[in-house]
Design an enzyme around this catalytic site. Structure first.
Site, PDB file in Angstrom:
ATOM      1  N   ALA A 124     -34.008   6.669 -17.821  1.00 48.59           N
ATOM      2  CA  ALA A 124     -34.878   7.829 -17.627  1.00 48.59           C
ATOM      3  C   ALA A 124     -36.353   7.460 -17.821  1.00 48.59           C
ATOM      4  O   ALA A 124     -36.684   6.691 -18.703  1.00 48.59           O
ATOM      5  CB  ALA A 124     -34.487   8.914 -18.595  1.00 48.59           C
ATOM      6  N   THR A 125     -37.188   8.008 -16.980  1.00 48.52           N
ATOM      7  CA  THR A 125     -38.577   7.556 -16.912  1.00 48.52           C
ATOM      8  C   THR A 125     -39.423   8.515 -16.094  1.00 48.52           C
ATOM      9  O   THR A 125     -38.899   9.226 -15.246  1.00 48.52           O
ATOM     10  CB  THR A 125     -38.630   6.200 -16.164  1.00 48.52           C
ATOM     11  OG1 THR A 125     -38.085   5.199 -16.985  1.00 48.52           O
ATOM     12  CG2 THR A 125     -40.037   5.797 -15.783  1.00 48.52           C
ATOM     13  N   THR A 126     -40.742   8.477 -16.297  1.00 46.72           N
ATOM     14  CA  THR A 126     -41.649   8.995 -15.272  1.00 46.72           C
ATOM     15  C   THR A 126     -42.795   7.998 -15.084  1.00 46.72           C
ATOM     16  O   THR A 126     -43.407   7.558 -16.059  1.00 46.72           O
ATOM     17  CB  THR A 126     -42.242  10.356 -15.659  1.00 46.72           C
ATOM     18  OG1 THR A 126     -41.183  11.268 -15.927  1.00 46.72           O
ATOM     19  CG2 THR A 126     -43.101  10.906 -14.522  1.00 46.72           C
TER      20      THR A 126
END
Lengths: 230, 263
Positions: free
Chosen positions: B42-44
């Site tokens: 999970a990341t942005t």
């Protein structure tokens, strides 16, 4: 003892001597390179009328390469060095790539070519490396037959290397700054060849400890002119 | 271990080609796992074009299922002197891809004496993503965002990818990762035109977009004043790529948080 017709015998001594003479003669025809330790690292300086065909180049973060002799041969050695350095840095860590290991590899390769091949390489190289401080400065001279020597403070490769080293030995007292090193190197090159060396005829690069990761930097004509005018 | 004259094509400028023939075991391997292996993903990551170049930023959270695996992970890296890469997806393969990409760009630059064009770098990255497709089919998707400064044209550019390595150029901004959609919605409201945004404002916009994404996406962390961890931000312009220090990101992030708490 029957000797097949057309078989010519040559003693190993003679073969090696002929190869060495051949390589030495052809290398001596090319322009030499000097390396001078200065306060922030190492200066590499060559007489080179071409602005694009380099004799001095970057191998890795803190390692530089200088080659004299036959262009395709030292170019081949240069690319081999970049490959080995990048391979080692990728497979292990950037800190594991060292000038000494690279010079050792060159020594092995050139030695093997000298012994096994029909024709030796007509090229000699210098591997230079810098570390965190002046005590970690390294310069290795590898000759066409794989003989590797560890040089201190200054080095010269190519034709008239001995005369250049003698010139530098007389001039090199305390560690110079960059401008003084450029001047000293240019005078050394001029002493064995073209007496009127202009900035445009020189190729120069430094390994500068003060630079962040990649320590190699080429000097442009303006910088050289400024140094030669000082 | 000696240079081979017999085949001049061996003197190629690709490090990956060299590995493929000499040391194939060092190339990123397509995954062959079956079962309940869970990767960190999970990341942005956000990037936008501003007047002088490109700004790219990423949050710092790495997750494994419902746990936070790492709260200070770096997901944006300089690819070379004039470009940066932000990674979303499975952390292990992504970091490996970045390392190979960095080595490839530097190798080309040293061998050829000049760097690849920005489009050349972007295309190469596309091929690397495509090579990861077998692993992606098993869940180890790597989707980077690539941005840099094209020196010949004097402008910044942003490239996005799909899972097959297909690339397209974004004119203004883009965001990837689990919080990418939220960040993009935020960018849409904050961003006008590249030539109206200076570097300082660009940094504010990306940090605000990450903060918005963190409010909606469990996989994305917002600015963390408790631990002093703030988004990674890189600026790329004519001077090259450089990281905005945490000390400089902190006041930007604090101003955004203060606005939201009403102080």
């Amino acid at each position: 003892v029957s000797v097949p017709s057309g078989f010519m015998y040559a003693s190993p001594e003679q073969v090696m001597k002929d190869r060495a003479d051949y390589a030495r003669r052809n290398i001596a025809r090319g322009k030499p390179i000097v390396a001078i330790e200065y306060v922030d690292g190492i200066l590499l300086l060559a007489e080179n009328p071409s602005a694009t065909l380099h004799k001095v180049s970057e191998i890795y973060d803190q390692i530089a390469f200088a080659g004299v002799g036959k262009y395709n041969e030292y170019e081949n050695l240069r690319i081999m060095g970049i490959r080995q350095a990048d391979l080692k840095g990728y497979a292990y860590s950037r800190d594991d790539v060292t000038a000494r290991a690279l010079a050792n590899l060159y020594s092995q390769v050139l030695g093997q070519i000298f012994t096994d091949s029909l024709k030796p390489y007509e090229a000699e190289i210098l591997v230079a490396g810098v570390g965190g401080d002046a005590s970690e400065t390294e310069m290795y001279h590898v000759t066409f037959d794989g003989v590797m020597t560890d040089e201190q403070r200054y080095a010269a490769v190519g034709g008239q290397a001995d005369a250049l080293k003698q010139f530098l030995a007389e001039r090199y007292a305390e560690v110079p700054d960059l401008l003084a090193a450029i001047k000293m190197g240019t005078e050394a090159l001029a002493s064995v060849g073209n007496a009127e060396l202009a900035a445009q005829q020189l190729e120069a690069a430094v390994l500068d400890r003060a630079l962040p990761r990649r320590k190699f930097r080429r000097l442009d004509v303006a910088e050289l002119e400024q140094a030669l005018a000082s | 271990m000696r240079p081979d004259f017999s085949d001049p094509a061996r003197i190629a400028s690709s490090f990956t080609d060299f590995l493929r023939t000499e040391r194939p075991e060092l190339l990123p391997q397509p995954a062959v796992f079956q079962g309940a292996l869970q990767s960190v993903e999970a990341t942005t990551i956000v990037a936008l074009r501003y007047a002088e170049g490109v700004v790219m930023a990423g949050d710092r959270r790495a997750t494994e299922g419902f746990s936070i695996a790492h709260r200070a992970m770096e997901k944006v890296f300089p690819a070379d002197g004039y470009s940066a890469i932000g990674i979303a997806g499975a952390a292990g393969p992504a970091v490996e891809m970045v390392r190979l990409f960095q080595t490839e760009l530097e190798y080309y630059e040293k061998v050829e004496g000049e760097a690849l064009s920005l489009a050349g770098k972007a295309n190469h990255l596309g091929r690397m993503i495509r090579a990861n497709l077998p692993a992606a089919m098993q869940g180890f998707v790597v989707l980077p965002l690539f941005g840099g400064y094209e020196r010949k044209l004097g402008e910044g550019r942003i490239y996005r990818y799909d899972v097959t390595g297909g690339l397209s150029e974004e004119t203004d901004y883009h965001a990837v990762g689990s919080g990418g959609r939220d960040a993009k919605n935020s960018l849409k409201k904050l961003y006008a035109r590249a030539d109206q945004v200076d570097a300082g404002r660009a940094v504010e916009i990306v940090v605000e977009a990450l903060t918005d994404a963190a409010e909606e996406d469990a996989g994305t962390a917002g600015p963390d004043p408790v631990h002093g961890i703030y988004p990674t931000v890189f600026v790329i312009d004519v001077m090259g790529v450089r990281e905005v220090s945490q000390a400089d990101v902190e006041p930007v992030a604090r101003a955004i948080l203060d606005r939201r708490t009403g102080t």
